[in-house]
Design a protein around this motif. Structure first.
Motif, PDB file in Angstrom:
ATOM      1  N   PHE A  56     -10.712   0.987  -8.163  1.00 43.69           N
ATOM      2  CA  PHE A  56     -11.807   1.952  -8.994  1.00 43.69           C
ATOM      3  C   PHE A  56     -12.261   2.988  -8.901  1.00 43.69           C
ATOM      4  O   PHE A  56     -13.361   3.145  -9.056  1.00 43.69           O
ATOM      5  CB  PHE A  56     -13.207   0.578  -7.275  1.00 43.69           C
ATOM      6  CG  PHE A  56     -13.039  -0.649  -8.026  1.00 43.69           C
ATOM      7  CD1 PHE A  56     -13.899  -1.180  -8.764  1.00 43.69           C
ATOM      8  CD2 PHE A  56     -12.930  -1.831  -7.118  1.00 43.69           C
ATOM      9  CE1 PHE A  56     -14.342  -2.355  -9.448  1.00 43.69           C
ATOM     10  CE2 PHE A  56     -12.595  -3.021  -7.266  1.00 43.69           C
ATOM     11  CZ  PHE A  56     -13.673  -3.422  -8.872  1.00 43.69           C
ATOM     12  N   THR A  57     -12.021   3.717  -7.531  1.00 49.43           N
ATOM     13  CA  THR A  57     -11.674   5.089  -7.767  1.00 49.43           C
ATOM     14  C   THR A  57     -12.652   5.760  -9.181  1.00 49.43           C
ATOM     15  O   THR A  57     -13.550   6.474  -8.753  1.00 49.43           O
ATOM     16  CB  THR A  57     -10.548   6.457  -7.418  1.00 49.43           C
ATOM     17  OG1 THR A  57     -10.332   4.800  -5.875  1.00 49.43           O
ATOM     18  CG2 THR A  57     -10.615   7.348  -7.030  1.00 49.43           C
ATOM     19  N   PRO A  58     -11.744   5.520  -9.537  1.00 48.77           N
ATOM     20  CA  PRO A  58     -11.777   6.552 -10.835  1.00 48.77           C
ATOM     21  C   PRO A  58     -13.192   6.844 -11.661  1.00 48.77           C
ATOM     22  O   PRO A  58     -14.354   7.613 -12.366  1.00 48.77           O
ATOM     23  CB  PRO A  58     -10.395   6.378 -12.162  1.00 48.77           C
ATOM     24  CG  PRO A  58     -10.425   5.293 -12.099  1.00 48.77           C
ATOM     25  CD  PRO A  58      -9.546   5.476 -10.391  1.00 48.77           C
ATOM     26  N   PHE A  59     -13.846   5.062 -11.769  1.00 46.37           N
ATOM     27  CA  PHE A  59     -14.402   4.919 -12.160  1.00 46.37           C
ATOM     28  C   PHE A  59     -16.033   5.485 -11.293  1.00 46.37           C
ATOM     29  O   PHE A  59     -16.888   5.924 -12.518  1.00 46.37           O
ATOM     30  CB  PHE A  59     -14.640   2.791 -12.417  1.00 46.37           C
ATOM     31  CG  PHE A  59     -13.702   2.601 -12.909  1.00 46.37           C
ATOM     32  CD1 PHE A  59     -13.990   2.396 -15.135  1.00 46.37           C
ATOM     33  CD2 PHE A  59     -12.456   2.102 -12.568  1.00 46.37           C
ATOM     34  CE1 PHE A  59     -13.207   2.038 -15.747  1.00 46.37           C
ATOM     35  CE2 PHE A  59     -11.527   0.944 -13.370  1.00 46.37           C
ATOM     36  CZ  PHE A  59     -10.996   1.830 -14.979  1.00 46.37           C
ATOM     37  N   PHE A  60     -15.676   4.755  -9.704  1.00 49.11           N
ATOM     38  CA  PHE A  60     -16.271   5.945  -9.324  1.00 49.11           C
ATOM     39  C   PHE A  60     -16.831   7.111  -9.206  1.00 49.11           C
ATOM     40  O   PHE A  60     -18.380   7.633  -9.402  1.00 49.11           O
ATOM     41  CB  PHE A  60     -16.324   5.050  -7.415  1.00 49.11           C
ATOM     42  CG  PHE A  60     -16.449   5.613  -6.605  1.00 49.11           C
ATOM     43  CD1 PHE A  60     -18.049   5.382  -6.226  1.00 49.11           C
ATOM     44  CD2 PHE A  60     -16.167   7.639  -5.649  1.00 49.11           C
ATOM     45  CE1 PHE A  60     -19.065   6.153  -5.570  1.00 49.11           C
ATOM     46  CE2 PHE A  60     -17.733   7.611  -4.549  1.00 49.11           C
ATOM     47  CZ  PHE A  60     -18.398   7.084  -4.574  1.00 49.11           C
ATOM     48  N   ILE A  61     -15.872   7.827  -9.821  1.00 47.64           N
ATOM     49  CA  ILE A  61     -15.992   8.884 -10.107  1.00 47.64           C
ATOM     50  C   ILE A  61     -16.734   9.749 -10.897  1.00 47.64           C
ATOM     51  O   ILE A  61     -17.878   9.922 -10.555  1.00 47.64           O
ATOM     52  CB  ILE A  61     -14.649  10.287  -9.575  1.00 47.64           C
ATOM     53  CG1 ILE A  61     -13.901   9.939  -8.426  1.00 47.64           C
ATOM     54  CG2 ILE A  61     -14.562  11.634  -9.278  1.00 47.64           C
ATOM     55  CD1 ILE A  61     -12.386  10.286  -8.003  1.00 47.64           C
ATOM     56  N   LEU A  62     -16.746   9.309 -11.890  1.00 52.04           N
ATOM     57  CA  LEU A  62     -16.961   9.197 -12.861  1.00 52.04           C
ATOM     58  C   LEU A  62     -18.342   8.805 -13.349  1.00 52.04           C
ATOM     59  O   LEU A  62     -19.057   9.338 -13.476  1.00 52.04           O
ATOM     60  CB  LEU A  62     -16.514   8.562 -14.185  1.00 52.04           C
ATOM     61  CG  LEU A  62     -15.048   9.441 -14.787  1.00 52.04           C
ATOM     62  CD1 LEU A  62     -14.651   7.769 -16.050  1.00 52.04           C
ATOM     63  CD2 LEU A  62     -14.577   9.867 -15.526  1.00 52.04           C
ATOM     64  N   ALA A  63     -18.819   8.141 -12.560  1.00 52.37           N
ATOM     65  CA  ALA A  63     -19.856   7.943 -12.309  1.00 52.37           C
ATOM     66  C   ALA A  63     -21.000   8.463 -11.626  1.00 52.37           C
ATOM     67  O   ALA A  63     -21.733   8.845 -11.557  1.00 52.37           O
ATOM     68  CB  ALA A  63     -20.315   5.989 -11.415  1.00 52.37           C
TER      69      ALA A  63
END
Length: 221
Positions: free
Chosen positions: A72-79
């Motif tokens: 989930f890391t890239p989605f979290f950072i983008l959000a």
């Protein structure tokens, strides 16, 4: 329930005051020392609260493989990058000023005190100690209360909205994985990306978005 929240709020306040004290006293090194000291205070507060009879959730583990939750890391950072940008634009229009932060020293040192240390210290406190302490509120209540306290700890009206969103997302991941470890990784990388964008501007932003976009596509599969 009221007693648990009171102790939880006290824990969050002690965390903020301890870290702020050492930061003001020692400058850059104070971020490191203060973070460690504040985390120890949180762990001690949790221990004392259990000894005096407050309930604790026992299934949280500080160290856990946590499986695929790291994806989930890239989605979290983008959000969070999107929400922080939006909050900054709204804050500028409203005349709110984000507290100035001085970034001095080698990049490795800056990443240590502004990315790694805050991530470890804040996740242990707000995704391990507080949810463990707020057991009487149930899973959803513990996540919500700890996220609100996490957001308020940031103090700035510009930061509070996206800190609340980050707290809720990290709380859900910690709840699902039964560990704050995925949150530590996500929080650390998010802080590192924000730091690089602040230091190097548009080129860093383009590079970060390219890496995150590629990682997100890979994680989808």
């Amino acid at each position: 329930m009221k007693r648990s929240f009171t102790v939880g709020a006290l824990m969050a306040l002690l965390f903020l005051l301890t870290r702020s004290f050492f930061s003001a006293l020692l400058g850059g090194a104070g971020e490191l020392v203060g973070g460690i000291a504040a985390t120890l205070v949180s762990l001690l507060t949790l221990r004392v609260s259990v000894l005096v009879g407050l309930p604790r959730r026992v299934y949280y583990r500080l160290l856990s493989p946590a499986g695929s939750y790291f994806l989930f890391t890239p989605f979290f950072i983008l959000a969070i990058l999107g929400l922080s940008t939006l909050a900054g634009l709204i804050g500028s229009a409203a005349g709110w000023k984000d507290p100035a932060v001085s970034y001095e020293g080698p990049l490795a040192w800056l990443l240590l005190i502004h990315a790694l240390v805050p991530a470890v210290c804040e996740e242990i406190t707000f995704r391990y100690c507080l949810p463990s302490l707020l057991a009487p509120y149930g899973k959803a209540g513990a996540i919500l209360c700890s996220s609100v306290l996490f957001a308020l700890m940031h103090t700035s009206p510009v930061r509070i909205p996206y800190a609340l969103a980050a707290g809720l997302m990290l709380g859900l991941v910690a709840e699902a994985s039964h560990s704050p470890l995925p949150g530590i990784v996500m929080h650390c990388l998010n802080n590192a990306c924000s730091l690089l964008i602040t230091l190097y501007g548009l080129p860093a932003l383009v590079a970060v978005l390219a890496v995150l976009g590629t990682a997100a596509v890979i994680c989808l599969f």
